[in-house]
Design an enzyme around this catalytic site. Structure first.
Site, PDB file in Angstrom:
ATOM      1  N   CYS A   5       0.867  -1.026   0.109  1.00  0.00           N
ATOM      2  CA  CYS A   5      -0.270   0.280  -0.398  1.00  0.00           C
ATOM      3  C   CYS A   5       1.078   1.601   0.093  1.00  0.00           C
ATOM      4  CB  CYS A   5      -1.255  -0.805   1.132  1.00  0.00           C
ATOM      5  SG  CYS A   5      -1.893   1.317   1.407  1.00  0.00           S
ATOM      6  N   CYS A   8       0.578   3.494   3.639  1.00  0.00           N
ATOM      7  CA  CYS A   8       1.022   2.863   4.259  1.00  0.00           C
ATOM      8  C   CYS A   8       2.695   3.132   4.118  1.00  0.00           C
ATOM      9  CB  CYS A   8       0.542   1.226   3.881  1.00  0.00           C
ATOM     10  SG  CYS A   8      -0.355   0.913   5.108  1.00  0.00           S
ATOM     11  N   ASP A  31      -1.919  16.428  -1.579  1.00  0.00           N
ATOM     12  CA  ASP A  31      -2.219  15.297  -2.713  1.00  0.00           C
ATOM     13  C   ASP A  31      -1.317  15.923  -3.999  1.00  0.00           C
ATOM     14  OD1 ASP A  31      -4.888  14.034  -3.777  1.00  0.00           O
ATOM     15  OD2 ASP A  31      -3.886  14.213  -4.801  1.00  0.00           O
ATOM     16  N   HIS A  47      -3.981   0.830   8.514  1.00  0.00           N
ATOM     17  CA  HIS A  47      -4.598   0.576   6.705  1.00  0.00           C
ATOM     18  C   HIS A  47      -5.792  -0.350   7.284  1.00  0.00           C
ATOM     19  CE1 HIS A  47      -3.881  -0.486   2.933  1.00  0.00           C
ATOM     20  NE2 HIS A  47      -4.898  -2.253   3.164  1.00  0.00           N
ATOM     21  N   HIS A  99      -6.864   2.949   0.890  1.00  0.00           N
ATOM     22  CA  HIS A  99      -6.116   2.448   1.643  1.00  0.00           C
ATOM     23  C   HIS A  99      -7.154   4.576   1.945  1.00  0.00           C
ATOM     24  CE1 HIS A  99      -2.976   4.019   5.733  1.00  0.00           C
ATOM     25  NE2 HIS A  99      -4.524   4.108   5.161  1.00  0.00           N
ATOM     26  N   HIS A 101      -9.188   7.617   3.023  1.00  0.00           N
ATOM     27  CA  HIS A 101      -8.366   9.413   3.405  1.00  0.00           C
ATOM     28  C   HIS A 101      -9.221   9.442   2.526  1.00  0.00           C
ATOM     29  CE1 HIS A 101      -8.054   6.839  -1.160  1.00  0.00           C
ATOM     30  NE2 HIS A 101      -8.400   8.682  -1.564  1.00  0.00           N
TER      31      HIS A 101
HETATM   32  P1  AMP Z   1      -8.825   8.464  -4.895  1.00  0.00           P
HETATM   33  O1  AMP Z   1      -9.130   8.912  -5.787  1.00  0.00           O
HETATM   34  O2  AMP Z   1      -9.682   8.569  -3.824  1.00  0.00           O
HETATM   35  O3  AMP Z   1      -8.393   7.050  -4.293  1.00  0.00           O
HETATM   36  O4  AMP Z   1      -7.258   9.498  -4.851  1.00  0.00           O
HETATM   37  C1  AMP Z   1      -6.430   9.142  -4.107  1.00  0.00           C
HETATM   38  C2  AMP Z   1      -5.598  10.850  -3.947  1.00  0.00           C
HETATM   39  O5  AMP Z   1      -3.627  10.462  -4.177  1.00  0.00           O
HETATM   40  C3  AMP Z   1      -5.638  11.201  -5.537  1.00  0.00           C
HETATM   41  O6  AMP Z   1      -5.750  12.719  -5.969  1.00  0.00           O
HETATM   42  C4  AMP Z   1      -3.770  11.130  -5.748  1.00  0.00           C
HETATM   43  O7  AMP Z   1      -3.420  12.405  -6.963  1.00  0.00           O
HETATM   44  C5  AMP Z   1      -3.268  10.906  -4.842  1.00  0.00           C
HETATM   45  N1  AMP Z   1      -1.830  10.674  -4.547  1.00  0.00           N
HETATM   46  C6  AMP Z   1      -1.603   9.268  -5.181  1.00  0.00           C
HETATM   47  N2  AMP Z   1      -0.443   9.161  -5.092  1.00  0.00           N
HETATM   48  C7  AMP Z   1      -0.051  10.158  -3.762  1.00  0.00           C
HETATM   49  C8  AMP Z   1       1.361  10.021  -3.249  1.00  0.00           C
HETATM   50  N3  AMP Z   1       2.363   9.228  -3.112  1.00  0.00           N
HETATM   51  N4  AMP Z   1       1.296  11.419  -3.194  1.00  0.00           N
HETATM   52  C9  AMP Z   1       0.220  11.976  -2.558  1.00  0.00           C
HETATM   53  N5  AMP Z   1      -0.684  12.174  -3.177  1.00  0.00           N
HETATM   54  C10 AMP Z   1      -0.573  10.393  -4.243  1.00  0.00           C
HETATM   55 ZN    ZN Z   2      -2.460   0.795   3.669  1.00  0.00          ZN
END
Ligand code: AMP
Ligand code: ZN
Length: 115
Positions: A5, A8, A31, A47, A99, A101
């Site tokens: 993940c 994580c 983000d 997680h 995970h 959010h």
């Molecule tokens: P979701 O589509 O609700 O699953 O949102 C996942 C979010 O995580 C997206 O807005 C991505 O831009 C963000 N994301 C993915 N990887 C990273 C990362 N390494 N650091 C910061 N944000 C991330």
């Molecule tokens: Zn996780």
């Protein structure tokens, strides 16, 4: 921790993030692909794949996330006390990272309904 993940790995410090805030159970970071001037992700350090997987034991963590969102709403000047909190749950709702959010979005006029 789930070794597969990405969030994580961020919690464990194995992948860097732009950290905004942290409590005992919650981490907030920017983000990587912001949809607004302010776009934070508020995640449980534990997680939990999605809101559907949260158990009775996790109730305090869920409350902590909401409390942190309110705290940020009051203390991040760019938000100007206006923001949206969104938790996409499942692929049809656009959840990509499994995970849990909360997206905290603000810093501009937001439209409704979202797509
Ligand atoms: P979701 O589509 O609700 O699953 O949102 C996942 C979010 O995580 C997206 O807005 C991505 O831009 C963000 N994301 C993915 N990887 C990273 C990362 N390494 N650091 C910061 N944000 C991330
Ligand atoms: Zn996780």
């Amino acid at each position: 921790m789930s070794s597969e993940c990405i969030f994580c790995k961020i919690v464990a410090g194995l992948i860097p993030c732009d950290k905004v805030h942290e409590t005992a159970n919650v981490l907030v970071f920017k983000d990587i692909s912001p949809a607004a001037p302010v776009h934070y992700l508020i995640i449980p350090k534990k997680h939990i794949p999605s809101l559907l997987d949260a158990t009775q034991e996790d109730q305090a963590i869920l409350a902590e996330i909401l409390f942190v969102a309110g705290h940020l709403g009051k203390t991040v000047p760019e938000l100007n006390r206006n923001f949206r909190l969104a938790v996409s749950t499942g692929p049809d709702a656009g959840q990509v990272v499994m995970h849990m959010h909360y997206h905290l979005i603000g810093g501009r006029k937001l439209t409704w309904p979202p797509g």
